[in-house]
Design an enzyme around this catalytic site. Structure first.
Site, PDB file in Angstrom:
ATOM      1  N   GLU A 155     -14.858   2.358  33.902  1.00 27.76           N
ATOM      2  CA  GLU A 155     -14.979   3.803  34.033  1.00 27.76           C
ATOM      3  C   GLU A 155     -15.586   4.314  32.728  1.00 27.76           C
ATOM      4  O   GLU A 155     -14.946   4.259  31.683  1.00 27.76           O
ATOM      5  CB  GLU A 155     -13.580   4.383  34.264  1.00 27.76           C
TER       6      GLU A 155
ATOM      7  N   TYR B 194     -26.076  10.350  25.984  1.00 21.95           N
ATOM      8  CA  TYR B 194     -25.075  11.216  25.401  1.00 21.95           C
ATOM      9  C   TYR B 194     -24.849  12.447  26.252  1.00 21.95           C
ATOM     10  O   TYR B 194     -25.758  13.029  26.800  1.00 21.95           O
ATOM     11  CB  TYR B 194     -25.380  11.586  23.953  1.00 21.95           C
TER      12      TYR B 194
ATOM     13  N   GLU C 123     -31.605  24.310  16.230  1.00 25.93           N
ATOM     14  CA  GLU C 123     -31.539  22.916  15.781  1.00 25.93           C
ATOM     15  C   GLU C 123     -31.893  22.808  14.303  1.00 25.93           C
ATOM     16  O   GLU C 123     -32.810  23.467  13.815  1.00 25.93           O
ATOM     17  CB  GLU C 123     -32.487  22.038  16.598  1.00 25.93           C
TER      18      GLU C 123
ATOM     19  N   HIS D 199     -29.147  15.262  13.285  1.00 25.97           N
ATOM     20  CA  HIS D 199     -29.357  16.515  14.019  1.00 25.97           C
ATOM     21  C   HIS D 199     -28.051  17.275  14.257  1.00 25.97           C
ATOM     22  O   HIS D 199     -26.992  16.675  14.414  1.00 25.97           O
ATOM     23  CB  HIS D 199     -29.970  16.227  15.389  1.00 25.97           C
TER      24      HIS D 199
ATOM     25  N   ARG E  56     -19.139 -12.364  38.714  1.00 32.83           N
ATOM     26  CA  ARG E  56     -20.066 -11.507  39.461  1.00 32.83           C
ATOM     27  C   ARG E  56     -20.652 -10.384  38.623  1.00 32.83           C
ATOM     28  O   ARG E  56     -21.673  -9.811  38.954  1.00 32.83           O
ATOM     29  CB  ARG E  56     -19.349 -10.891  40.663  1.00 32.83           C
TER      30      ARG E  56
ATOM     31  N   GLN F 175     -24.345  18.863  29.745  1.00 34.84           N
ATOM     32  CA  GLN F 175     -25.678  18.266  29.756  1.00 34.84           C
ATOM     33  C   GLN F 175     -25.568  16.779  29.439  1.00 34.84           C
ATOM     34  O   GLN F 175     -24.787  16.381  28.588  1.00 34.84           O
ATOM     35  CB  GLN F 175     -26.524  18.973  28.690  1.00 34.84           C
ATOM     36  N   ASP F 176     -26.348  15.962  30.144  1.00 34.97           N
ATOM     37  CA  ASP F 176     -26.478  14.530  29.846  1.00 34.97           C
ATOM     38  C   ASP F 176     -27.897  14.266  29.379  1.00 34.97           C
ATOM     39  O   ASP F 176     -28.852  14.782  29.956  1.00 34.97           O
ATOM     40  CB  ASP F 176     -26.221  13.671  31.096  1.00 34.97           C
TER      41      ASP F 176
ATOM     42  N   LYS G  41     -20.809  15.673  21.038  1.00 37.45           N
ATOM     43  CA  LYS G  41     -21.561  14.627  21.738  1.00 37.45           C
ATOM     44  C   LYS G  41     -20.678  13.414  21.974  1.00 37.45           C
ATOM     45  O   LYS G  41     -20.011  12.932  21.053  1.00 37.45           O
ATOM     46  CB  LYS G  41     -22.776  14.203  20.914  1.00 37.45           C
TER      47      LYS G  41
ATOM     48  N   LYS H 237     -40.289  15.849  12.541  1.00 35.28           N
ATOM     49  CA  LYS H 237     -39.133  16.711  12.289  1.00 35.28           C
ATOM     50  C   LYS H 237     -38.096  15.993  11.431  1.00 35.28           C
ATOM     51  O   LYS H 237     -37.576  16.557  10.460  1.00 35.28           O
ATOM     52  CB  LYS H 237     -38.512  17.140  13.624  1.00 35.28           C
ATOM     53  N   ASP H 238     -37.800  14.746  11.763  1.00 36.92           N
ATOM     54  CA  ASP H 238     -36.779  14.011  11.019  1.00 36.92           C
ATOM     55  C   ASP H 238     -37.247  13.671   9.604  1.00 36.92           C
ATOM     56  O   ASP H 238     -36.439  13.626   8.672  1.00 36.92           O
ATOM     57  CB  ASP H 238     -36.377  12.746  11.772  1.00 36.92           C
TER      58      ASP H 238
ATOM     59  N   ARG I 124     -33.209   8.394  14.569  1.00 43.67           N
ATOM     60  CA  ARG I 124     -33.179   9.770  15.081  1.00 43.67           C
ATOM     61  C   ARG I 124     -32.024  10.491  14.397  1.00 43.67           C
ATOM     62  O   ARG I 124     -30.886  10.062  14.490  1.00 43.67           O
ATOM     63  CB  ARG I 124     -33.013   9.771  16.593  1.00 43.67           C
TER      64      ARG I 124
END
Length: 181
Positions: A28, A131, A142, A62, A23, A47-48, A71, A167-168, A59
């Site tokens: 969790e 994250y 940052e 950072h 199925r 924060q999510d 994270k 930026k990266d 990416r």
């Protein structure tokens, strides 16, 4: 869940116990008590975040020099190669990196504690990346380390030139970057 400390022991690979049959499946994805026990920390998350990226998008790397974010990262669609770089100057593993493939199929998560630069490259046609962070995003703090810094010699498990944000593309070498004490 199974928790495995990587070559940099503060970074932990978390593999949830998955219950599945014809199925579908259930697992969790987060439990604060189990997370604290597995990582030996008492961090909570504030924060999510959710990003979607095409194949070849890279990416990172950072971090926030103030209000550093731990994270807990995972992929819910597709696959990425995820990297954590220790940028704690007084750490015995300063300047070393660890990486793991995270995918919707393997359901692995990676705990990247504060004091690390973080990045990933998308290996699948598209990836959705989630994250949780231990502190709020503060753009003024940052920073970005160059993904291709020769001193780090990260094997991104990706051939060719990745797609980068402006930026990266302007990330600094580790030698020039602001790091943690």
């Amino acid at each position: 869940m199974q928790a495995t400390r990587l070559a940099i022991p503060d970074v932990v690979l978390i593999e949830p116990k998955v219950f599945g049959d014809a199925r579908g499946f259930f697992y969790e994805s987060f439990n604060q008590r189990a997370f604290n026990e597995a990582t030996g920390t008492d961090h909570s998350f504030v924060q999510d975040n959710h990003s979607r990226s095409a194949k070849g998008v890279l990416r990172g790397l950072h971090y926030q020099i103030q209000q550093p974010q731990g994270k807990l990262v995972r992929v819910v669609h597709g696959a990425v190669f995820d990297v954590a770089v220790d940028i704690r100057k007084n750490s015995p593993t300063f300047g070393r990196w660890v990486g793991e493939e995270l995918s919707a199929d393997n359901r692995r998560q990676l705990w990247v504690p504060p004091g690390f630069a973080h990045g990933f490259v998308v290996l699948s046609e598209v990836a959705e990346f989630l994250y949780k962070t231990t502190d709020f995003y503060a753009p003024e703090y940052e920073r970005c380390i160059a993904w291709d810094d020769a001193s780090l010699a990260i094997d991104w498990h990706f051939q060719g030139q990745p797609s980068l944000s402006v930026k990266d593309a302007q990330g600094l070498s580790l030698a020039k970057a602001e790091v943690f004490p």
